[in-house]
Design an enzyme around this catalytic site. Sequence first.
Site, PDB file in Angstrom:
ATOM      1  N   ALA A 165      -7.085 -44.780  40.685  1.00 21.79           N
ATOM      2  CA  ALA A 165      -6.502 -45.987  40.086  1.00 21.79           C
ATOM      3  C   ALA A 165      -5.847 -46.870  41.148  1.00 21.79           C
ATOM      4  O   ALA A 165      -6.019 -48.092  41.164  1.00 21.79           O
ATOM      5  CB  ALA A 165      -5.485 -45.581  39.031  1.00 21.79           C
TER       6      ALA A 165
ATOM      7  N   GLU B 122     -13.142 -38.261  38.778  1.00 18.65           N
ATOM      8  CA  GLU B 122     -13.997 -37.218  38.177  1.00 18.65           C
ATOM      9  C   GLU B 122     -14.848 -37.808  37.054  1.00 18.65           C
ATOM     10  O   GLU B 122     -14.496 -38.829  36.461  1.00 18.65           O
ATOM     11  CB  GLU B 122     -13.117 -36.112  37.567  1.00 18.65           C
TER      12      GLU B 122
ATOM     13  N   GLY C  55      -7.855 -42.981  34.267  1.00 19.88           N
ATOM     14  CA  GLY C  55      -7.031 -41.787  34.484  1.00 19.88           C
ATOM     15  C   GLY C  55      -6.878 -40.899  33.283  1.00 19.88           C
ATOM     16  O   GLY C  55      -5.819 -40.307  33.084  1.00 19.88           O
TER      17      GLY C  55
ATOM     18  N   HIS D 195       1.446 -41.788  22.799  1.00 17.55           N
ATOM     19  CA  HIS D 195       2.027 -40.453  22.711  1.00 17.55           C
ATOM     20  C   HIS D 195       3.530 -40.474  22.936  1.00 17.55           C
ATOM     21  O   HIS D 195       4.126 -39.466  23.300  1.00 17.55           O
ATOM     22  CB  HIS D 195       1.340 -39.510  23.715  1.00 17.55           C
TER      23      HIS D 195
ATOM     24  N   GLN E  90      -1.478 -43.412  27.093  1.00 20.87           N
ATOM     25  CA  GLN E  90      -1.215 -42.061  26.592  1.00 20.87           C
ATOM     26  C   GLN E  90       0.007 -41.486  27.339  1.00 20.87           C
ATOM     27  O   GLN E  90       0.500 -40.425  26.987  1.00 20.87           O
ATOM     28  CB  GLN E  90      -2.401 -41.136  26.842  1.00 20.87           C
TER      29      GLN E  90
ATOM     30  N   ASP F 296       5.523 -41.877  30.532  1.00 23.75           N
ATOM     31  CA  ASP F 296       6.403 -42.433  31.581  1.00 23.75           C
ATOM     32  C   ASP F 296       6.539 -43.940  31.361  1.00 23.75           C
ATOM     33  O   ASP F 296       5.894 -44.508  30.487  1.00 23.75           O
ATOM     34  CB  ASP F 296       5.852 -42.104  32.989  1.00 23.75           C
TER      35      ASP F 296
ATOM     36  N   CYS G   9      17.203 -35.947  10.913  1.00 21.77           N
ATOM     37  CA  CYS G   9      17.370 -37.181  10.116  1.00 21.77           C
ATOM     38  C   CYS G   9      16.680 -38.376  10.750  1.00 21.77           C
ATOM     39  O   CYS G   9      16.641 -39.459  10.185  1.00 21.77           O
ATOM     40  CB  CYS G   9      18.866 -37.482   9.924  1.00 21.77           C
TER      41      CYS G   9
ATOM     42  N   TYR H 131      11.443 -31.308  29.210  1.00 25.60           N
ATOM     43  CA  TYR H 131      11.369 -32.763  29.104  1.00 25.60           C
ATOM     44  C   TYR H 131      12.448 -33.445  29.965  1.00 25.60           C
ATOM     45  O   TYR H 131      12.212 -34.488  30.569  1.00 25.60           O
ATOM     46  CB  TYR H 131      11.439 -33.201  27.629  1.00 25.60           C
TER      47      TYR H 131
ATOM     48  N   CYS I 154      22.826 -33.889  16.675  1.00 29.31           N
ATOM     49  CA  CYS I 154      22.909 -35.260  16.186  1.00 29.31           C
ATOM     50  C   CYS I 154      24.334 -35.557  15.725  1.00 29.31           C
ATOM     51  O   CYS I 154      24.943 -34.745  15.011  1.00 29.31           O
ATOM     52  CB  CYS I 154      21.929 -35.392  15.007  1.00 29.31           C
TER      53      CYS I 154
HETATM   54  C1  BV8 Z   1      -2.757 -35.150  15.914  1.00 30.07           C
HETATM   55  C2  BV8 Z   1       2.945 -36.295  24.755  1.00 30.07           C
HETATM   56  C3  BV8 Z   1      -2.859 -34.563  13.611  1.00 30.07           C
HETATM   57  C4  BV8 Z   1       3.674 -35.031  25.036  1.00 30.07           C
HETATM   58  C5  BV8 Z   1       0.612 -35.666  24.453  1.00 30.07           C
HETATM   59  C6  BV8 Z   1      -9.182 -33.961  16.448  1.00 30.07           C
HETATM   60  C7  BV8 Z   1      -8.463 -34.974  15.832  1.00 30.07           C
HETATM   61  C8  BV8 Z   1      -7.081 -34.978  15.870  1.00 30.07           C
HETATM   62  C9  BV8 Z   1      -6.388 -33.963  16.557  1.00 30.07           C
HETATM   63  C10 BV8 Z   1      -7.100 -32.961  17.168  1.00 30.07           C
HETATM   64  C11 BV8 Z   1      -8.490 -32.957  17.109  1.00 30.07           C
HETATM   65  N1  BV8 Z   1      -8.911 -31.880  17.795  1.00 30.07           N
HETATM   66  C12 BV8 Z   1      -7.849 -31.201  18.299  1.00 30.07           C
HETATM   67  C13 BV8 Z   1      -6.739 -31.817  17.909  1.00 30.07           C
HETATM   68  C14 BV8 Z   1      -5.410 -31.360  18.220  1.00 30.07           C
HETATM   69  C15 BV8 Z   1      -4.859 -32.055  19.463  1.00 30.07           C
HETATM   70  C16 BV8 Z   1      -5.837 -32.160  20.593  1.00 30.07           C
HETATM   71  O1  BV8 Z   1      -6.371 -33.225  20.875  1.00 30.07           O
HETATM   72  N2  BV8 Z   1      -6.072 -31.073  21.305  1.00 30.07           N
HETATM   73  C17 BV8 Z   1      -6.952 -31.151  22.453  1.00 30.07           C
HETATM   74  C18 BV8 Z   1      -6.334 -30.375  23.615  1.00 30.07           C
HETATM   75  C19 BV8 Z   1      -8.300 -30.651  22.060  1.00 30.07           C
HETATM   76  N3  BV8 Z   1      -4.360 -33.348  19.113  1.00 30.07           N
HETATM   77  C20 BV8 Z   1      -3.136 -33.457  18.603  1.00 30.07           C
HETATM   78  O2  BV8 Z   1      -2.433 -32.486  18.346  1.00 30.07           O
HETATM   79  C21 BV8 Z   1      -2.616 -34.840  18.329  1.00 30.07           C
HETATM   80  N4  BV8 Z   1      -2.035 -34.836  17.012  1.00 30.07           N
HETATM   81  O3  BV8 Z   1      -3.843 -35.612  15.966  1.00 30.07           O
HETATM   82  O4  BV8 Z   1      -2.093 -34.815  14.735  1.00 30.07           O
HETATM   83  C22 BV8 Z   1      -3.600 -33.275  13.815  1.00 30.07           C
HETATM   84  C23 BV8 Z   1      -2.953 -32.189  14.421  1.00 30.07           C
HETATM   85  C24 BV8 Z   1      -3.662 -30.998  14.606  1.00 30.07           C
HETATM   86  C25 BV8 Z   1      -5.000 -30.909  14.217  1.00 30.07           C
HETATM   87  C26 BV8 Z   1      -5.629 -32.015  13.636  1.00 30.07           C
HETATM   88  C27 BV8 Z   1      -4.928 -33.191  13.440  1.00 30.07           C
HETATM   89  C28 BV8 Z   1      -1.479 -35.207  19.269  1.00 30.07           C
HETATM   90  C29 BV8 Z   1      -1.991 -35.389  20.670  1.00 30.07           C
HETATM   91  C30 BV8 Z   1      -0.860 -35.935  21.564  1.00 30.07           C
HETATM   92  C31 BV8 Z   1      -0.174 -34.805  22.283  1.00 30.07           C
HETATM   93  N5  BV8 Z   1       0.841 -35.322  23.213  1.00 30.07           N
HETATM   94  N6  BV8 Z   1       1.569 -36.185  25.235  1.00 30.07           N
HETATM   95  C32 BV8 Z   1       3.889 -34.807  26.513  1.00 30.07           C
HETATM   96  O5  BV8 Z   1       3.424 -35.620  27.329  1.00 30.07           O
HETATM   97  O6  BV8 Z   1       4.543 -33.811  26.859  1.00 30.07           O
HETATM   98  S1  BV8 Z   1      -0.929 -35.509  25.094  1.00 30.07           S
HETATM   99  C33 BV8 Z   1      -0.794 -35.326  26.753  1.00 30.07           C
HETATM  100  O7  BV8 Z   1      -2.006 -34.784  27.158  1.00 30.07           O
HETATM  101  C34 BV8 Z   1      -0.678 -36.596  27.531  1.00 30.07           C
HETATM  102  O8  BV8 Z   1       0.081 -37.577  26.911  1.00 30.07           O
HETATM  103  C35 BV8 Z   1      -2.079 -37.054  27.691  1.00 30.07           C
HETATM  104  O9  BV8 Z   1      -2.446 -37.910  26.664  1.00 30.07           O
HETATM  105  C36 BV8 Z   1      -2.856 -35.806  27.517  1.00 30.07           C
HETATM  106  C37 BV8 Z   1      -3.483 -35.430  28.804  1.00 30.07           C
HETATM  107  O10 BV8 Z   1      -4.562 -36.172  28.874  1.00 30.07           O
HETATM  108  P1  BV8 Z   1      -4.787 -37.144  30.110  1.00 30.07           P
HETATM  109  O11 BV8 Z   1      -3.847 -38.268  30.069  1.00 30.07           O
HETATM  110  O12 BV8 Z   1      -6.213 -37.426  30.103  1.00 30.07           O
HETATM  111  O13 BV8 Z   1      -4.399 -36.302  31.365  1.00 30.07           O
HETATM  112  P2  BV8 Z   1      -5.238 -35.141  31.953  1.00 30.07           P
HETATM  113  O14 BV8 Z   1      -4.341 -34.393  32.846  1.00 30.07           O
HETATM  114  O15 BV8 Z   1      -5.958 -34.437  30.860  1.00 30.07           O
HETATM  115  O16 BV8 Z   1      -6.377 -35.870  32.828  1.00 30.07           O
HETATM  116  C38 BV8 Z   1      -5.993 -36.673  33.903  1.00 30.07           C
HETATM  117  C39 BV8 Z   1      -7.252 -37.414  34.328  1.00 30.07           C
HETATM  118  O17 BV8 Z   1      -6.898 -38.301  35.398  1.00 30.07           O
HETATM  119  C40 BV8 Z   1      -8.346 -36.514  34.843  1.00 30.07           C
HETATM  120  O18 BV8 Z   1      -9.577 -36.888  34.273  1.00 30.07           O
HETATM  121  C41 BV8 Z   1      -8.344 -36.787  36.354  1.00 30.07           C
HETATM  122  O19 BV8 Z   1      -9.658 -36.719  36.906  1.00 30.07           O
HETATM  123  C42 BV8 Z   1      -7.861 -38.189  36.418  1.00 30.07           C
HETATM  124  N7  BV8 Z   1      -7.179 -38.572  37.653  1.00 30.07           N
HETATM  125  C43 BV8 Z   1      -6.469 -37.780  38.489  1.00 30.07           C
HETATM  126  N8  BV8 Z   1      -5.978 -38.539  39.511  1.00 30.07           N
HETATM  127  C44 BV8 Z   1      -6.374 -39.830  39.285  1.00 30.07           C
HETATM  128  C45 BV8 Z   1      -7.139 -39.849  38.105  1.00 30.07           C
HETATM  129  N9  BV8 Z   1      -7.684 -40.978  37.617  1.00 30.07           N
HETATM  130  C46 BV8 Z   1      -7.477 -42.115  38.318  1.00 30.07           C
HETATM  131  N10 BV8 Z   1      -6.751 -42.177  39.450  1.00 30.07           N
HETATM  132  C47 BV8 Z   1      -6.191 -41.051  39.960  1.00 30.07           C
HETATM  133  N11 BV8 Z   1      -5.474 -41.109  41.104  1.00 30.07           N
HETATM  134 ZN    ZN Z   2      20.490 -36.242  12.494  1.00 34.24          ZN
END
Ligand code: BV8
Ligand code: ZN
Length: 271
Positions: free
Chosen positions: A254, A238, A210, A133, A115, A118, A144, A72, A169
């Site tokens: 974008a 995409e 995005g 997120h 999401q 940054d 704490c 991070y 902490c």
């Molecule tokens: C939760 C912070 C309770 C950290 C991130 C159903 C319901 C609830 C949860 C789940 C569920 N099913 C599965 C889950 C678990 C999980 C999940 O979703 N897993 C996925 C992989 C299936 N969800 C969670 O754990 C969430 N917690 O709900 O808690 C719970 C827990 C477990 C089980 C049930 C319930 C928490 C999710 C948040 C995680 N933290 N970020 C960090 O950043 O380090 S998520 C992280 O990944 C990013 O923040 C971002 O949101 C995500 C990536 O997604 P995108 O932003 O879409 O990026 P990506 O690379 O995927 O795609 C980029 C896109 O841009 C592409 O389409 C590309 O074509 C396009 N692109 C590229 N260039 C351009 C462009 N578009 C425009 N212009 C360009 N130039």
């Molecule tokens: Zn503390």
Amino acid sequence: MTDDDVPGLAEAAELARRARRVVVLSGAGMSAESGVPTFREAQTGLWERFSSEELATEEAWLENPALVWSWYQWRARLVRGCSPNAGHRAIATWQRRLAQQPDGGAAGSLVIATQNVDDLHERAGAEVKAHLHGSLFDYHCAECGTPAEHDPSEDDPHEQEPADGPPLCTVCGTGRIRPGVVLFGEMLPEEAFAQTSAALEHCDLAVVVGTSALVQPAATLPYVALGAGAAVVEVNPEVTEFSTAATVHVAGNAGTVLPALVDAPNRSSSV
Ligand code: BV8
Ligand code: ZN
């Protein structure tokens, strides 16, 4: 740029021209042209052997806090070295324009829910309603919960191997300071999610830019706008899981599509 260059652009521009209550939902692709790697693309350097999905988890943090902390810090320093792109600036311009009191009519609004962890929307001059997120630049104690200050640039900019881990902490003395991001397996900030849902229920246009629409529950949000009868424009080079549900999919980046949407000709108000 015309519709011939970018399919869907003319229809999206017409929707943008008419919209008064806009919600922008942005994902990692929003910052791609600024040099911030998207979540799904392979990592480089020290992080090459890890995937984002395996590092951004509760388990990884508990198992190896020094590694996750260093990752991070590396990402925060990387973002610090990037600048907002034309897409961030176009959204900020659009937000300012809608908020200006047009002659006699009700002011419009543009709400940003991202999401992304940054701060490029903010550095482009926009106000962000929700960081769904969390943020790379917020820190708190993992035990704490006390908010903590930490400046990533204090770390050795050339450090590649994990540093000696997160600071302790100063309030409870035992908890580790962690980044204020939502790790996989953690709940999203309730207020941010609720405010985003409420804005989508009352918007007349949502622009989803995005995002691969894979991460839950953020991926459910565009459907809230559709359910409320709003038009939803998807901006992504995409096709995604959401593309078939979108009112129009604009197959472009974008940084080129958003300025074309915001500066579409015949706009009624000046910039
Ligand atoms: C939760 C912070 C309770 C950290 C991130 C159903 C319901 C609830 C949860 C789940 C569920 N099913 C599965 C889950 C678990 C999980 C999940 O979703 N897993 C996925 C992989 C299936 N969800 C969670 O754990 C969430 N917690 O709900 O808690 C719970 C827990 C477990 C089980 C049930 C319930 C928490 C999710 C948040 C995680 N933290 N970020 C960090 O950043 O380090 S998520 C992280 O990944 C990013 O923040 C971002 O949101 C995500 C990536 O997604 P995108 O932003 O879409 O990026 P990506 O690379 O995927 O795609 C980029 C896109 O841009 C592409 O389409 C590309 O074509 C396009 N692109 C590229 N260039 C351009 C462009 N578009 C425009 N212009 C360009 N130039
Ligand atoms: Zn503390």
